[in-house]
Design an enzyme around this catalytic site. Structure first.
Site, PDB file in Angstrom:
ATOM      1  N   CYS A 121       0.763  -1.239  -0.123  1.00 28.06           N
ATOM      2  CA  CYS A 121      -0.086   0.055  -0.113  1.00 28.06           C
ATOM      3  C   CYS A 121       0.818   1.156   0.237  1.00 28.06           C
ATOM      4  CB  CYS A 121      -0.986   0.103   1.184  1.00 28.06           C
ATOM      5  SG  CYS A 121      -1.954  -1.635   0.807  1.00 28.06           S
ATOM      6  N   HIS A 260      -3.080   6.440   2.005  1.00 25.77           N
ATOM      7  CA  HIS A 260      -3.819   5.572   1.606  1.00 25.77           C
ATOM      8  C   HIS A 260      -4.674   4.987   1.869  1.00 25.77           C
ATOM      9  CE1 HIS A 260      -4.220   1.481   0.891  1.00 25.77           C
ATOM     10  NE2 HIS A 260      -3.974   0.845   2.340  1.00 25.77           N
ATOM     11  N   ASN A 291     -10.176  -0.650  -0.044  1.00 30.77           N
ATOM     12  CA  ASN A 291      -8.830  -0.611   0.085  1.00 30.77           C
ATOM     13  C   ASN A 291      -9.120  -1.141  -1.428  1.00 30.77           C
ATOM     14  OD1 ASN A 291      -6.361  -1.434   0.736  1.00 30.77           O
ATOM     15  ND2 ASN A 291      -6.191  -1.860   2.539  1.00 30.77           N
TER      16      ASN A 291
HETATM   17  O1  UT7 Z   1      -4.313  -1.701   3.549  1.00 32.31           O
HETATM   18  C1  UT7 Z   1      -3.115  -1.667   4.074  1.00 32.31           C
HETATM   19  C2  UT7 Z   1      -3.100  -1.374   5.504  1.00 32.31           C
HETATM   20  N1  UT7 Z   1      -3.791  -1.968   6.097  1.00 32.31           N
HETATM   21  C3  UT7 Z   1      -4.333  -1.576   7.406  1.00 32.31           C
HETATM   22  O2  UT7 Z   1      -4.417  -0.399   7.629  1.00 32.31           O
HETATM   23  C4  UT7 Z   1      -6.191  -2.153   7.939  1.00 32.31           C
HETATM   24  C5  UT7 Z   1      -6.049  -1.963   9.700  1.00 32.31           C
HETATM   25  N2  UT7 Z   1      -6.803  -2.341  10.177  1.00 32.31           N
HETATM   26  C6  UT7 Z   1      -8.004  -2.390  10.105  1.00 32.31           C
HETATM   27  O3  UT7 Z   1      -8.919  -1.858   9.673  1.00 32.31           O
HETATM   28  C7  UT7 Z   1      -8.834  -2.903  11.412  1.00 32.31           C
HETATM   29  O4  UT7 Z   1      -7.970  -3.187  12.539  1.00 32.31           O
HETATM   30  C8  UT7 Z   1     -10.445  -4.299  10.731  1.00 32.31           C
HETATM   31  C9  UT7 Z   1     -11.145  -2.931   9.968  1.00 32.31           C
HETATM   32  C10 UT7 Z   1      -8.937  -4.787   9.376  1.00 32.31           C
HETATM   33  C11 UT7 Z   1     -10.762  -4.251  11.382  1.00 32.31           C
HETATM   34  O5  UT7 Z   1     -11.568  -3.307  12.276  1.00 32.31           O
HETATM   35  P1  UT7 Z   1     -11.233  -3.747  13.967  1.00 32.31           P
HETATM   36  O6  UT7 Z   1     -12.195  -2.597  14.494  1.00 32.31           O
HETATM   37  O7  UT7 Z   1     -10.165  -3.525  14.382  1.00 32.31           O
HETATM   38  O8  UT7 Z   1     -12.783  -5.312  14.130  1.00 32.31           O
HETATM   39  P2  UT7 Z   1     -11.335  -6.159  15.423  1.00 32.31           P
HETATM   40  O9  UT7 Z   1     -10.668  -6.728  14.596  1.00 32.31           O
HETATM   41  O10 UT7 Z   1     -11.272  -5.283  16.815  1.00 32.31           O
HETATM   42  O11 UT7 Z   1     -12.814  -6.784  16.245  1.00 32.31           O
HETATM   43  C12 UT7 Z   1     -14.186  -5.958  17.012  1.00 32.31           C
HETATM   44  C13 UT7 Z   1     -14.954  -6.917  16.396  1.00 32.31           C
HETATM   45  C14 UT7 Z   1     -14.934  -8.156  17.472  1.00 32.31           C
HETATM   46  O12 UT7 Z   1     -15.796  -8.386  17.968  1.00 32.31           O
HETATM   47  P3  UT7 Z   1     -16.706  -8.093  19.589  1.00 32.31           P
HETATM   48  O13 UT7 Z   1     -14.222  -9.006  20.526  1.00 32.31           O
HETATM   49  O14 UT7 Z   1     -16.096  -6.728  20.254  1.00 32.31           O
HETATM   50  O15 UT7 Z   1     -17.118  -8.817  20.309  1.00 32.31           O
HETATM   51  C15 UT7 Z   1     -14.948  -9.260  16.612  1.00 32.31           C
HETATM   52  O16 UT7 Z   1     -15.593 -10.372  16.275  1.00 32.31           O
HETATM   53  O17 UT7 Z   1     -15.655  -7.752  15.604  1.00 32.31           O
HETATM   54  C16 UT7 Z   1     -15.550  -8.448  15.109  1.00 32.31           C
HETATM   55  N3  UT7 Z   1     -15.598  -8.432  13.748  1.00 32.31           N
HETATM   56  C17 UT7 Z   1     -16.733  -8.595  13.212  1.00 32.31           C
HETATM   57  N4  UT7 Z   1     -18.336  -7.968  13.244  1.00 32.31           N
HETATM   58  C18 UT7 Z   1     -18.216  -8.438  12.193  1.00 32.31           C
HETATM   59  C19 UT7 Z   1     -14.564  -8.887  12.922  1.00 32.31           C
HETATM   60  N5  UT7 Z   1     -14.748  -8.845  11.860  1.00 32.31           N
HETATM   61  C20 UT7 Z   1     -16.212  -8.958  12.412  1.00 32.31           C
HETATM   62  C21 UT7 Z   1     -16.406  -8.404  10.696  1.00 32.31           C
HETATM   63  N6  UT7 Z   1     -18.384  -8.192  10.962  1.00 32.31           N
HETATM   64  N7  UT7 Z   1     -16.014  -8.491   9.621  1.00 32.31           N
END
Ligand code: UT7
Length: 339
Positions: A121, A260, A291
């Site tokens: 990226c 990005h 993305n």
């Molecule tokens: O392009 C290259 C560089 N990449 C990036 O910069 C990506 C950086 N990371 C992100 O953008 C975020 O970490 C994501 C969008 C990928 C994920 O978001 P998050 O807020 O970090 O989610 P998380 O993994 O911390 O999960 C939070 C909650 C969890 O539930 P609990 O444990 O709080 O109840 C997950 O189980 O959201 C749940 N969850 C989902 N729910 C619905 C995780 N993935 C999903 C999903 N749909 N797809």
């Protein structure tokens, strides 16, 4: 014996931008069932409402060719005037020959220097840095920098951590001579201790070394979302500020911020850390493009200039970050209106 090298430098700038998004729009509603998610969750956590996916018979090079042809036309030059092509991508499915040489054939200019770069990226900003140096040192007069991805080929539609993020598209710029400095110094580097945070695996070699082991699966991107999010929020803002300072500006004198497009919450957090005033236009192309890794910054630049034509010729901070982990940022003068 000292060698000869022409020491006179030539200022460089972005002369034009071109973008291509495949026609198929994929709303969140098409993604959510397979990953037990909701449109609301995806929008709240990332800002993404929809993205574009290429069709099975539409290749990365098909998309890149259209973006490149638009950029070349808008620069007021012809393809045979391009001296070098730098193609940033992580989704070209061949190690050799390069995507850049295939693009040359499509453009009808088979003589230019051509190579790919793998900086995920951050790839587009790496390409801008190289192109600037090439024009400055007179190694090339016109350099075509492409960021292109067909990530739908390398994303598992059942992976809850990535299926809603990645998308397809291509963006291109032509970088060439300028009277004034049009590209500031690039601030770049890596956090290579975090190489495992975003990976595209298994590698080709794993198939060769494990004949018949079908459970290796198709090579797909996986990422440790939270770890990358934290890194992006805490490590990238200081890099962005250094790039602004290196260009002799301050955050309040910038016209635009085109980071990005990884996550709208990261974009907001970076803007807040840099204390960008409301007068700075912020690219939020992620909402309808997702993305697209190396393609995301030129795609976002094109979209912002369509929305805000008054920004042509104004200053913008570009910053890319991703797998490696690697990053690069520079302030550029946005391209003028097409001739
Ligand atoms: O392009 C290259 C560089 N990449 C990036 O910069 C990506 C950086 N990371 C992100 O953008 C975020 O970490 C994501 C969008 C990928 C994920 O978001 P998050 O807020 O970090 O989610 P998380 O993994 O911390 O999960 C939070 C909650 C969890 O539930 P609990 O444990 O709080 O109840 C997950 O189980 O959201 C749940 N969850 C989902 N729910 C619905 C995780 N993935 C999903 C999903 N749909 N797809």
């Amino acid at each position: 014996m000292a060698l000869k090298f022409d020491q006179t430098t030539q200022n460089a700038r972005i002369l034009s931008v071109g973008a291509y998004r495949p026609p198929r729009v994929v709303p969140n509603s098409e993604i959510v069932d397979r990953i037990d998610s909701t449109d609301e969750w995806i929008q709240q956590r990332t800002g993404i409402q929809s993205r574009h996916f290429a069709s099975a018979d539409q290749s990365l090079i098909d998309m890149a060719t259209i973006a490149a042809e638009i950029a070349i036309k808008r620069a007021g030059i012809t393809a045979d005037q391009i001296d070098s092509v730098i193609f940033a991508t992580i989704s070209y499915p061949y190690q050799a020959p390069s995507a850049a040489t295939e693009l040359l054939v499509r453009l009808g200019n088979t003589k230019a220097a051509a190579f790919d770069i793998s900086a995920a990226c951050a790839g587009f900003c790496y390409g801008v840095a190289l192109a600037n140096d090439m024009v400055r040192s007179r190694t090339s007069k016109y350099v075509l920098v492409i960021g292109g991805e067909k990530l739908s080929d390398f994303t598992d539609p059942d992976d809850r951590a990535t299926a809603f993020i990645f998308a397809d598209g291509a963006g291109a710029v032509v970088i060439g001579p300028s009277d004034e400095v049009g590209i500031g110094q690039t601030i770049w580097g890596a956090s290579a201790e975090s190489r495992e945070a975003i990976v595209l695996e298994p590698s080709y070699l794993e198939y060769k070394n494990n004949p018949g082991k079908l459970d290796l699966g198709w090579p797909n991107i996986s990422q440790q979302g939270q770890a990358v999010f934290r890194w992006a929020v805490y490590e990238i803002a200081p890099v962005a500020l250094k790039a602004i300072e290196a260009a002799g500006l301050t955050p309040d004198t910038l016209a635009a911020f085109i980071p990005h497009q990884a996550n709208e919450r990261i974009i907001d957090s970076l803007a807040k850390s840099m204390k960008l005033p409301d007068s700075v236009a912020i690219a939020r192309d992620i909402r309808t493009t997702g993305n697209t890794s190396a393609a995301s910054i030129p795609l976002a630049m094109d979209a912002l200039l369509i929305e805000r034509p008054d920004l042509h010729g104004k200053s913008a901070l570009l910053i890319g970050f991703g797998a490696g982990l690697v990053y690069a940022g520079q302030v550029v003068e946005l391209p003028p209106k097409a001739l």
